[in-house]
Design a protein around this motif. Structure first.
Motif, mmCIF file in Angstrom:
data_model
loop_
_atom_site.group_PDB
_atom_site.id
_atom_site.type_symbol
_atom_site.label_atom_id
_atom_site.label_comp_id
_atom_site.label_asym_id
_atom_site.label_seq_id
_atom_site.Cartn_x
_atom_site.Cartn_y
_atom_site.Cartn_z
ATOM 1 N N LEU A 234 0.830 -1.201 0.000
ATOM 2 C CA LEU A 234 0.000 0.000 0.000
ATOM 3 C C LEU A 234 0.860 1.245 0.000
ATOM 4 C CD1 LEU A 234 -2.619 1.670 0.452
ATOM 5 C CD2 LEU A 234 -2.395 1.152 2.896
ATOM 6 N N MET A 235 1.870 1.268 0.844
ATOM 7 C CA MET A 235 2.717 2.451 0.952
ATOM 8 C C MET A 235 3.546 2.671 -0.305
ATOM 9 S SD MET A 235 1.461 3.139 3.755
ATOM 10 C CE MET A 235 2.289 4.710 3.969
ATOM 11 N N GLU A 236 3.764 1.604 -1.079
ATOM 12 C CA GLU A 236 4.544 1.715 -2.317
ATOM 13 C C GLU A 236 3.674 2.004 -3.543
ATOM 14 O OE1 GLU A 236 8.184 -1.296 -0.942
ATOM 15 O OE2 GLU A 236 6.679 -1.986 -2.397
ATOM 16 N N GLY A 237 2.375 2.192 -3.332
ATOM 17 C CA GLY A 237 1.518 2.648 -4.424
ATOM 18 C C GLY A 237 0.530 1.638 -4.979
ATOM 19 N N ASP A 238 0.499 0.404 -4.448
ATOM 20 C CA ASP A 238 -0.478 -0.569 -4.933
ATOM 21 C C ASP A 238 -1.878 -0.110 -4.493
ATOM 22 O OD1 ASP A 238 -2.202 -2.958 -5.041
ATOM 23 O OD2 ASP A 238 -0.351 -4.052 -5.465
ATOM 24 N N PRO A 239 -2.840 -0.003 -5.422
ATOM 25 C CA PRO A 239 -4.163 0.541 -5.076
ATOM 26 C C PRO A 239 -5.117 -0.467 -4.452
ATOM 27 C CG PRO A 239 -4.132 0.001 -7.398
ATOM 28 C CD PRO A 239 -2.736 -0.302 -6.877
ATOM 29 N N TYR A 240 -4.677 -1.704 -4.263
ATOM 30 C CA TYR A 240 -5.586 -2.774 -3.860
ATOM 31 C C TYR A 240 -6.357 -2.459 -2.588
ATOM 32 C CZ TYR A 240 -7.082 -7.416 -2.271
ATOM 33 O OH TYR A 240 -7.815 -8.482 -1.822
ATOM 34 N N HIS A 241 -5.661 -2.045 -1.534
ATOM 35 C CA HIS A 241 -6.314 -1.774 -0.257
ATOM 36 C C HIS A 241 -7.399 -0.716 -0.419
ATOM 37 C CE1 HIS A 241 -6.699 0.300 3.690
ATOM 38 N NE2 HIS A 241 -6.682 -0.933 4.154
ATOM 39 N N CYS A 242 -7.109 0.332 -1.138
ATOM 40 C CA CYS A 242 -8.083 1.413 -1.336
ATOM 41 C C CYS A 242 -9.277 0.923 -2.149
ATOM 42 C CB CYS A 242 -7.421 2.594 -2.038
ATOM 43 S SG CYS A 242 -6.060 3.335 -1.101
ATOM 44 N N GLN A 243 -9.028 0.090 -3.161
ATOM 45 C CA GLN A 243 -10.128 -0.421 -3.986
ATOM 46 C C GLN A 243 -11.005 -1.381 -3.192
ATOM 47 O OE1 GLN A 243 -8.625 -1.879 -7.733
ATOM 48 N NE2 GLN A 243 -7.872 0.129 -8.353
ATOM 49 N N CYS A 244 -10.416 -2.138 -2.269
ATOM 50 C CA CYS A 244 -11.207 -3.010 -1.403
ATOM 51 C C CYS A 244 -12.111 -2.179 -0.493
ATOM 52 C CB CYS A 244 -10.299 -3.891 -0.555
ATOM 53 S SG CYS A 244 -9.385 -5.138 -1.484
ATOM 54 N N GLN A 245 -11.555 -1.140 0.096
ATOM 55 C CA GLN A 245 -12.356 -0.277 0.970
ATOM 56 C C GLN A 245 -13.502 0.358 0.199
ATOM 57 O OE1 GLN A 245 -12.068 -0.029 4.171
ATOM 58 N NE2 GLN A 245 -10.008 -0.710 4.676
ATOM 59 N N LYS A 246 -13.217 0.769 -1.034
ATOM 60 C CA LYS A 246 -14.271 1.399 -1.841
ATOM 61 C C LYS A 246 -15.333 0.381 -2.240
ATOM 62 C CE LYS A 246 -15.126 4.582 -5.647
ATOM 63 N NZ LYS A 246 -14.541 5.415 -6.733
ATOM 64 N N THR A 247 -14.918 -0.858 -2.512
ATOM 65 C CA THR A 247 -15.893 -1.905 -2.842
ATOM 66 C C THR A 247 -16.882 -2.081 -1.707
ATOM 67 O OG1 THR A 247 -14.264 -3.085 -4.202
ATOM 68 C CG2 THR A 247 -16.191 -4.324 -3.476
ATOM 69 N N THR A 248 -16.375 -2.147 -0.481
ATOM 70 C CA THR A 248 -17.252 -2.303 0.678
ATOM 71 C C THR A 248 -18.202 -1.116 0.806
ATOM 72 O OG1 THR A 248 -15.587 -3.599 1.854
ATOM 73 C CG2 THR A 248 -17.334 -2.626 3.174
ATOM 74 N N ARG A 249 -17.662 0.080 0.623
ATOM 75 C CA ARG A 249 -18.519 1.277 0.737
ATOM 76 C C ARG A 249 -19.610 1.270 -0.331
ATOM 77 N NH1 ARG A 249 -18.578 6.028 -1.855
ATOM 78 N NH2 ARG A 249 -16.465 5.861 -2.732
ATOM 79 N N LEU A 250 -19.257 0.941 -1.564
ATOM 80 C CA LEU A 250 -20.251 0.925 -2.637
ATOM 81 C C LEU A 250 -21.287 -0.178 -2.426
ATOM 82 C CD1 LEU A 250 -17.898 1.550 -5.706
ATOM 83 C CD2 LEU A 250 -19.461 3.180 -4.624
ATOM 84 N N LEU A 251 -20.850 -1.320 -1.889
ATOM 85 C CA LEU A 251 -21.781 -2.398 -1.575
ATOM 86 C C LEU A 251 -22.751 -1.952 -0.481
ATOM 87 C CD1 LEU A 251 -22.784 -5.335 -1.731
ATOM 88 C CD2 LEU A 251 -20.929 -5.950 -0.151
ATOM 89 N N LYS A 252 -22.215 -1.309 0.554
ATOM 90 C CA LYS A 252 -23.056 -0.815 1.644
ATOM 91 C C LYS A 252 -24.104 0.166 1.125
ATOM 92 C CE LYS A 252 -21.910 2.717 3.765
ATOM 93 N NZ LYS A 252 -21.201 3.803 4.484
#
Length: 357
Positions: A234-252
């Motif tokens: 995450l700290m090196e720029g991989d967007p995965y963590h942020c995209q997972c968080q957004k997936t949960t928010r959009l699902l909610k």
């Protein structure tokens, strides 16, 4: 009007009309769609598991430590023991009827349904196939087969809703490695992450609604469990963590729920360094200690059920919840070959094929 394949004489013969008789046969031009999933061992015995795990854990996208440090540890220590444990896990979920992993079975079913959908729209102008990043069928073998079938343009679709270096990127790396060895490279497009595509979110939310409707009691919390990665990624720029968080928010938001009704966690930690969290196995126990007697778990990052969902979630993580006092554990299957999931994938594919068909 001449079609693009009318230079063949006669049509479909593979012989170019104006070429010498000894010219190699040329197949009719087609467009290929190549689906890619993570991978599967060929069997559950020690050596099959060792070959699979060695390929997987030797991938620099998965474990990016220096080879001089990592490979001796992997080959001499980890792979002397881990194949036994992994083999046991796979045996618990193995499709004994077809003698293959559930991931292989489901990916084949997804491919068949997608091929049927594209055939209705485009006929024989499209070839649909699938490959695995690790194990068989290999990316290299399937890509070469598709080229031999006449695919001069190929859409490569890694079946990961969220982008990550150890999943999407390594799948792309592998297909590009094959391109580097070909005399005649097909044109290639890669499908980007689709975690916020409305059709994917609709299929995901439908699966949750159906599971909640079928449950005898309403779960207190929905745990959206994603495969973990080291926090360093995450700290090196991989967007995965942020995209997972957004997936949960959009699902909610699509479900119309409150914040406290859904939580994001990460599973499958491996190695000594810090990973993104909270860890699913620990958090479900904490939920039980907080008095949550019924939870549901969904895996939005997996397009197909596999050992990480069928064994890790439905056994290890379930055991952690129940040992801490939880009573009812509902696992919501991956989208697999659900009709709404296939429809979502077809929509994405048709969009990415724009200009080719």
């Amino acid at each position: 009007m001449r079609s693009e394949n009318s230079e063949l004489d006669p049509p479909g013969s593979g012989r170019l009309a104006h070429a010498p008789v000894d010219h190699p046969a040329v197949p009719r031009k087609k467009v290929g769609v190549l689906l890619a999933n993570l991978g599967t061992p060929d069997a559950t015995d020690y050596w099959s598991m060792r070959r699979y795990l060695s390929e997987f854990l030797s991938d620099k996208r998965v474990v990016d430590y220096s080879a001089w440090l990592w490979q001796p540890l992997l080959q001499l220590v980890i792979l002397t023991r881990r194949p036994f444990k992994s083999g046991e896990a796979y045996r618990g979920i193995w499709n004994t009827e077809k003698d293959e992993s559930p991931l292989l079975t489901t990916t084949r079913d997804q491919t068949r349904k997608i091929a049927e959908g594209l055939h209705e729209a485009y006929g024989d102008d499209v070839v649909v196939d699938f490959c695995m990043r690790y194990g068989n069928p290999s990316t290299d073998s399937v890509l070469r087969r598709m080229q031999a079938q006449g695919c001069e343009k190929i859409l490569f679709f890694p079946l990961y809703p969220q982008y990550a270096g150890p999943t999407t990127a390594t799948a792309n790396d592998q297909v590009f490695r094959t391109l580097m060895t070909l005399k005649w490279q097909p044109s290639l497009r890669t499908v980007p992450a689709y975690f916020e595509h409305p059709d994917y979110l609709e299929a995901l939310s439908n699966s949750v609604r159906e599971a909640y409707s079928a449950a005898e009691s309403t779960p207190d919390v929905l745990v959206a469990s994603y495969h973990g990665v080291p926090k360093r990624y995450l700290m090196e720029g991989d967007p995965y963590h942020c995209q997972c968080q957004k997936t949960t928010r959009l699902l909610k938001e699509r479900l119309g729920w409150r914040d406290e009704e859904i939580v994001t966690t990460f599973q499958s930690k491996f190695g000594p360094e810090e990973w993104v969290g909270p860890a699913t196995v620990d958090h479900v126990a904490e939920l039980a200690r907080q008095g949550k007697k019924h939870i549901a778990v969904v895996s939005p990052a997996f397009s197909s059920d596999c050992v990480e969902t069928l064994e890790e979630i439905n056994e290890e993580i379930k055991d952690s919840f129940e040992a801490a006092g939880g009573e009812t554990f509902t696992y919501i299957p991956c989208l697999n070959d659900r009709d709404d999931h296939i429809a979502a994938l077809l929509t994405i594919i048709r969009n990415e094929l724009g200009g080719w068909l």
